[in-house]
Motif scaffolding. Structure first.
Motif, short mmCIF file in Angstrom:
data_model
loop_
_atom_site.label_atom_id
_atom_site.label_comp_id
_atom_site.label_asym_id
_atom_site.label_seq_id
_atom_site.Cartn_x
_atom_site.Cartn_y
_atom_site.Cartn_z
N HIS A 14 -17.23 16.05 2.32
CA HIS A 14 -16.58 17.20 2.95
C HIS A 14 -17.56 18.35 3.20
O HIS A 14 -17.14 19.49 3.39
N SER A 21 -5.62 15.31 9.33
CA SER A 21 -4.58 16.25 8.93
C SER A 21 -4.14 17.13 10.09
O SER A 21 -4.93 17.46 10.98
N TRP A 36 -15.44 7.79 10.51
CA TRP A 36 -15.15 7.27 9.18
C TRP A 36 -15.93 6.00 8.89
O TRP A 36 -16.59 5.88 7.85
N ASP A 85 -10.89 12.79 7.56
CA ASP A 85 -11.23 12.99 6.15
C ASP A 85 -11.84 11.71 5.60
O ASP A 85 -11.15 10.70 5.45
N HIS A 134 -17.90 17.66 -4.61
CA HIS A 134 -16.87 18.38 -3.85
C HIS A 134 -16.77 19.82 -4.33
O HIS A 134 -17.18 20.14 -5.45
N THR A 144 -13.70 23.39 4.43
CA THR A 144 -14.98 22.71 4.19
C THR A 144 -15.42 22.91 2.74
O THR A 144 -15.15 23.94 2.13
N ASN A 182 -12.73 11.03 2.73
CA ASN A 182 -12.31 10.71 1.37
C ASN A 182 -10.85 10.31 1.31
O ASN A 182 -10.20 10.44 0.27
N ARG A 183 -10.33 9.84 2.43
CA ARG A 183 -8.99 9.28 2.51
C ARG A 183 -9.09 7.84 3.01
O ARG A 183 -10.02 7.49 3.76
N ARG A 208 -13.92 17.82 7.87
CA ARG A 208 -12.82 16.99 7.39
C ARG A 208 -11.61 17.08 8.32
O ARG A 208 -10.72 16.22 8.28
N TYR A 209 -11.54 18.14 9.16
CA TYR A 209 -10.45 18.25 10.12
C TYR A 209 -10.58 17.19 11.23
O TYR A 209 -9.58 16.85 11.88
N THR A 250 -3.16 17.10 2.28
CA THR A 250 -3.67 16.87 3.63
C THR A 250 -3.99 15.39 3.78
O THR A 250 -4.16 14.68 2.79
#
Length: 258
Positions: A19, A93, A121, A72, A148, A42, A74-75, A68-69, A89
């Motif tokens: 992120h 998101s 990603w 993401d 993070h 961020t 980390n998803r 990350r917008y 989020t």
């Protein structure tokens, strides 16, 4: 534009900062609220915080350029929730950490979500997997450190002030018991920062997905509150605070190499 930056090291340690990026492409930003275009969620300056440590320890450092917008990292790519039943989020998101909408118009539809997954990603995760494999081949074992940061107060997600340092190991599943014990010992040995272990931050997708201690990969997440190294309103870096925080992180990273 480049999707990520990877500085390869020789030690059995990969620091991933998924992120750290804040760039939002113009075609996406044009549809967003002005406040969202600043990418306020961020993990500001985490590469600046970690880079001297990575260099000193010989660790690899991986970070993206996009916010990350955009997507993401980390998803999970299928978009399922990390914390079912809690507000959070998502993969792409449409709200920020303040609960406010990100888009003026034209929220991403499924084809756009998949395009972002493919363009941003997947390359990041391919690089992460390849670097883990390279280091594991060199050393037999490797530690993946997920760096993070977050604002100290996020009312949509938490009540009150967050702990300064939040260590996550997926409740002990993502790293060996001996590594978790060493890290906890380091945290208890200092008295500058308060901390939590496997509290609200148990580790996101990357920690849970890649942490396979029985297969030679230990994964650990550290979530830090941003008021300890920057101004949370202006996003301005504070060198004095950062030096103190960096000094607390260094023994944690050294414990990964013990």
């Amino acid at each position: 534009m480049d999707i990520f930056r990877l500085d390869q090291g020789t030690a059995p340690l990969l620091i991933s900062l998924p992120h750290d990026g804040s760039h939002i492409p113009d075609d996406i930003a044009a549809r967003m609220h002005p406040a969202a275009r600043r990418s306020p969620d961020t993990d500001w300056h985490v590469a600046r915080l970690y880079a001297p440590l990575a260099q000193a320890l010989g660790a690899s450092l991986l970070r993206p350029l996009a916010s990350r917008y955009v997507v993401d990292l980390n998803r999970p790519a299928d978009g399922h929730a990390l914390y079912p039943g809690r507000r959070e989020t998502g993969l792409v998101s449409t709200i920020g950490f303040d609960g406010e909408p990100l888009y003026l118009e034209g929220e991403p539809d499924e084809p756009e979500v998949q395009r972002r997954v493919n363009e941003y990603w997947r390359p990041y995760h391919a690089a992460l997997q390849q670097e883990l494999a390279r280091l594991r081949q060199m050393h037999g074992r490797v530690v993946l450190w997920e760096g993070h940061s977050i604002r100290s107060r996020v009312p949509m997600l938490f009540h009150g002030l967050l702990p300064d340092l939040n260590l996550g190991t997926a409740d002990g599943a993502s790293c060996s018991p001996s590594l978790q014990q060493r890290l906890e010992d380091v945290l208890r040995a200092q008295d500058r920062f308060d901390f939590a272990v496997n509290g609200r931050f148990k580790g996101g997708y990357i920690t849970r997905q890649y942490g396979r201690p029985n297969e030679g990969v230990d994964a650990v997440q550290l979530e830090m509150t941003q008021h300890n190294y920057m101004d949370e309103e202006s996003f301005a870096w504070d060198e004095g605070k950062a030096a103190v925080l960096r000094a607390a992180i260094e023994p944690l990273l050294r414990a990964c190499l013990a």
